[in-house]
Write a protein that holds these residues in place. Structure first.
Motif, PDB file in Angstrom:
ATOM      1  N   MET A  28      28.588  39.862  35.636  1.00  0.00           N
ATOM      2  CA  MET A  28      29.100  41.184  35.264  1.00  0.00           C
ATOM      3  C   MET A  28      29.471  42.029  36.475  1.00  0.00           C
ATOM      4  SD  MET A  28      26.851  42.349  31.945  1.00  0.00           S
ATOM      5  CE  MET A  28      25.247  42.086  32.714  1.00  0.00           C
ATOM      6  N   LEU A  29      29.206  41.510  37.683  1.00  0.00           N
ATOM      7  CA  LEU A  29      29.572  42.250  38.893  1.00  0.00           C
ATOM      8  C   LEU A  29      31.071  42.157  39.148  1.00  0.00           C
ATOM      9  CD1 LEU A  29      26.718  41.196  41.337  1.00  0.00           C
ATOM     10  CD2 LEU A  29      27.073  43.464  40.341  1.00  0.00           C
ATOM     11  N   PRO A  30      31.653  43.140  39.833  1.00  0.00           N
ATOM     12  CA  PRO A  30      33.069  43.054  40.199  1.00  0.00           C
ATOM     13  C   PRO A  30      33.305  41.858  41.126  1.00  0.00           C
ATOM     14  CG  PRO A  30      32.192  45.266  40.588  1.00  0.00           C
ATOM     15  CD  PRO A  30      31.027  44.386  40.296  1.00  0.00           C
ATOM     16  N   SER A  31      34.445  41.204  40.941  1.00  0.00           N
ATOM     17  CA  SER A  31      34.832  40.116  41.826  1.00  0.00           C
ATOM     18  C   SER A  31      35.345  40.680  43.149  1.00  0.00           C
ATOM     19  CB  SER A  31      35.940  39.282  41.165  1.00  0.00           C
ATOM     20  OG  SER A  31      37.125  40.065  41.045  1.00  0.00           O
ATOM     21  N   GLU A  32      35.603  39.806  44.102  1.00  0.00           N
ATOM     22  CA  GLU A  32      36.178  40.255  45.370  1.00  0.00           C
ATOM     23  C   GLU A  32      37.532  40.906  45.140  1.00  0.00           C
ATOM     24  OE1 GLU A  32      36.275  37.294  48.390  1.00  0.00           O
ATOM     25  OE2 GLU A  32      34.121  36.870  48.285  1.00  0.00           O
ATOM     26  N   GLU A  33      38.305  40.378  44.210  1.00  0.00           N
ATOM     27  CA  GLU A  33      39.607  40.967  43.886  1.00  0.00           C
ATOM     28  C   GLU A  33      39.427  42.344  43.254  1.00  0.00           C
ATOM     29  OE1 GLU A  33      43.572  41.562  43.768  1.00  0.00           O
ATOM     30  OE2 GLU A  33      42.501  39.956  44.802  1.00  0.00           O
ATOM     31  N   ASP A  34      38.405  42.501  42.401  1.00  0.00           N
ATOM     32  CA  ASP A  34      38.118  43.799  41.795  1.00  0.00           C
ATOM     33  C   ASP A  34      37.777  44.834  42.866  1.00  0.00           C
ATOM     34  OD1 ASP A  34      38.438  42.929  39.143  1.00  0.00           O
ATOM     35  OD2 ASP A  34      36.333  42.294  39.006  1.00  0.00           O
ATOM     36  N   VAL A  35      36.981  44.442  43.851  1.00  0.00           N
ATOM     37  CA  VAL A  35      36.580  45.358  44.922  1.00  0.00           C
ATOM     38  C   VAL A  35      37.804  45.758  45.749  1.00  0.00           C
ATOM     39  CG1 VAL A  35      35.179  45.614  47.008  1.00  0.00           C
ATOM     40  CG2 VAL A  35      34.228  44.442  45.003  1.00  0.00           C
ATOM     41  N   LYS A  36      38.681  44.799  46.003  1.00  0.00           N
ATOM     42  CA  LYS A  36      39.913  45.097  46.734  1.00  0.00           C
ATOM     43  C   LYS A  36      40.781  46.066  45.942  1.00  0.00           C
ATOM     44  CE  LYS A  36      44.054  42.888  48.652  1.00  0.00           C
ATOM     45  NZ  LYS A  36      44.802  41.601  48.801  1.00  0.00           N
ATOM     46  N   LEU A  37      40.892  45.846  44.624  1.00  0.00           N
ATOM     47  CA  LEU A  37      41.706  46.717  43.779  1.00  0.00           C
ATOM     48  C   LEU A  37      41.111  48.114  43.703  1.00  0.00           C
ATOM     49  CD1 LEU A  37      44.268  46.639  42.060  1.00  0.00           C
ATOM     50  CD2 LEU A  37      42.848  46.020  40.086  1.00  0.00           C
ATOM     51  N   TYR A  38      39.776  48.198  43.661  1.00  0.00           N
ATOM     52  CA  TYR A  38      39.111  49.508  43.669  1.00  0.00           C
ATOM     53  C   TYR A  38      39.479  50.277  44.936  1.00  0.00           C
ATOM     54  CZ  TYR A  38      35.326  52.932  44.162  1.00  0.00           C
ATOM     55  OH  TYR A  38      34.615  54.087  44.357  1.00  0.00           O
ATOM     56  N   ALA A  39      39.481  49.579  46.068  1.00  0.00           N
ATOM     57  CA  ALA A  39      39.835  50.240  47.334  1.00  0.00           C
ATOM     58  C   ALA A  39      41.281  50.731  47.314  1.00  0.00           C
ATOM     59  CB  ALA A  39      39.618  49.272  48.491  1.00  0.00           C
ATOM     60  N   GLU A  40      42.160  50.042  46.610  1.00  0.00           N
ATOM     61  CA  GLU A  40      43.576  50.398  46.593  1.00  0.00           C
ATOM     62  C   GLU A  40      43.888  51.507  45.585  1.00  0.00           C
ATOM     63  OE1 GLU A  40      45.470  46.708  45.708  1.00  0.00           O
ATOM     64  OE2 GLU A  40      45.212  45.905  47.750  1.00  0.00           O
ATOM     65  N   ARG A  41      43.341  51.406  44.385  1.00  0.00           N
ATOM     66  CA  ARG A  41      43.708  52.381  43.356  1.00  0.00           C
ATOM     67  C   ARG A  41      42.633  53.425  43.096  1.00  0.00           C
ATOM     68  NH1 ARG A  41      43.819  48.902  37.657  1.00  0.00           N
ATOM     69  NH2 ARG A  41      41.551  48.690  37.411  1.00  0.00           N
ATOM     70  N   GLY A  42      41.382  53.154  43.546  1.00  0.00           N
ATOM     71  CA  GLY A  42      40.331  54.166  43.485  1.00  0.00           C
ATOM     72  C   GLY A  42      39.468  54.158  42.248  1.00  0.00           C
ATOM     73  N   TRP A  43      39.644  53.196  41.357  1.00  0.00           N
ATOM     74  CA  TRP A  43      38.816  53.131  40.158  1.00  0.00           C
ATOM     75  C   TRP A  43      38.714  51.700  39.647  1.00  0.00           C
ATOM     76  CZ3 TRP A  43      40.852  51.595  35.384  1.00  0.00           C
ATOM     77  CH2 TRP A  43      42.247  51.531  35.306  1.00  0.00           C
TER      78      TRP A  43
END
Length: 293
Positions: free
Chosen positions: A1-16
């Protein structure tokens, strides 16, 4: 259920980030029932003092949007669910933090009244209201108790706005209707940054939640559904966050509502690690450390 590495990268780019299902249906039902008991006057703990600018809806306020601060302190059922380890672990991974503590938590209820102007939440970013916080990695989990849609007035994100170099937090023309005032601030800041504004109303399935960066512009619209929109905004801090002085242009010190509640440090400053007001969510005491990626 944790964010993937891609999810973390996307969070850094779009902020959510929109999470997986972190809460069971039984837990979201328990949140709903506990909130109704809270609105009826039940408190498991009373705040030791009443801070300035406390949001504290009472029935005398009527059918407006209800905001009730420090719900994580005042209600044990809600507190237990908010402290679910996976919530803190997801936040730690997104913020690349070794520790996640509660900063504040507000219970929110939007009545199903289309014309109720208080249901409109103007565009803002949370860090504007936390000037005494030293960290720029703080984030907020928006936790609805049910499926949350655009019709019910779900949270709306402005992609990438946490990266804008210039921003203002609460300016708007005096006397403007709420719907026009809501757009004023965002449009002005976008102009200053030469930004293309991409607004995303997030459809949140039951048991899921969003996490957004403390500098991200977000807001929400009217509740046009037949049911109240129920949620908690759970504001979170990383291990580096601590109190810092913040002085207004008038020379007056600008405190946060915490500052009269939390214990003080040896230096006599507000302590944002106070375990009563700002408990640690992750890592769980005695447990493993998070994979921060």
């Amino acid at each position: 259920m944790l964010p993937s590495e891609e999810d973390v990268k996307l969070y850094a780019e779009r902020g959510w980030y929109l999470s997986e299902k972190l809460l069971t249906d039984e837990e979201t039902e328990a949140l709903t029932q506990a909130s109704e008991r809270f609105y009826a006057g039940q408190r498991d703990r009373a705040l030791p003092v009443r801070p300035d600018r406390l949001a504290d809806w009472t029935p005398a306020d009527g059918e407006v949007q209800r905001n009730s601060d420090y719900i994580h302190y005042q209600d044990e059922v809600i507190a237990r669910i908010l402290r679910k380890p996976i919530v803190g672990a997801v936040a730690a991974r997104l913020a690349k933090a070794s520790e996640i503590r509660v900063f504040q938590a507000t219970l929110i209820y939007k009545p199903p009244i289309v014309e109720e102007a208080s249901n409109i939440v103007s565009w803002h970013f949370d860090k504007f209201f936390w000037p005494t916080c030293s960290s720029d990695r703080m984030l907020t989990a928006f936790i609805p108790f049910h499926e949350c849609t655009e019709e019910s007035g779900t949270i709306e994100m402005v992609n990438g706005s946490h990266l804008w170099p210039k921003r203002h937090g609460a300016e708007r023309p005096a006397g403007d209707p709420a719907d026009r005032a809501r757009e004023y601030l965002l449009n002005g800041d976008a102009d200053r940054n030469g930004a293309v504004v991409e607004k995303v109303p997030v459809h949140i399935p039951r048991g899921h939640m969003t996490f957004h960066h403390c500098h991200l512009y977000h807001g929400s619209g009217l509740n046009r559904s037949a049911h109240p929109r129920r949620a908690v905004s759970l504001h979170l801090q990383d291990e580096t966050n601590e109190y810092r002085h913040h002085t207004l242009s008038t020379g007056r010190q600008q405190p946060y509502k915490h500052d009269s509640l939390v214990r003080t440090t040896a230096a006599g400053l507000p302590d944002y690690t106070d375990p009563e007001i700002c408990p640690v969510l992750w890592p769980v005491p005695g447990g493993a450390t998070p994979a921060t990626g």
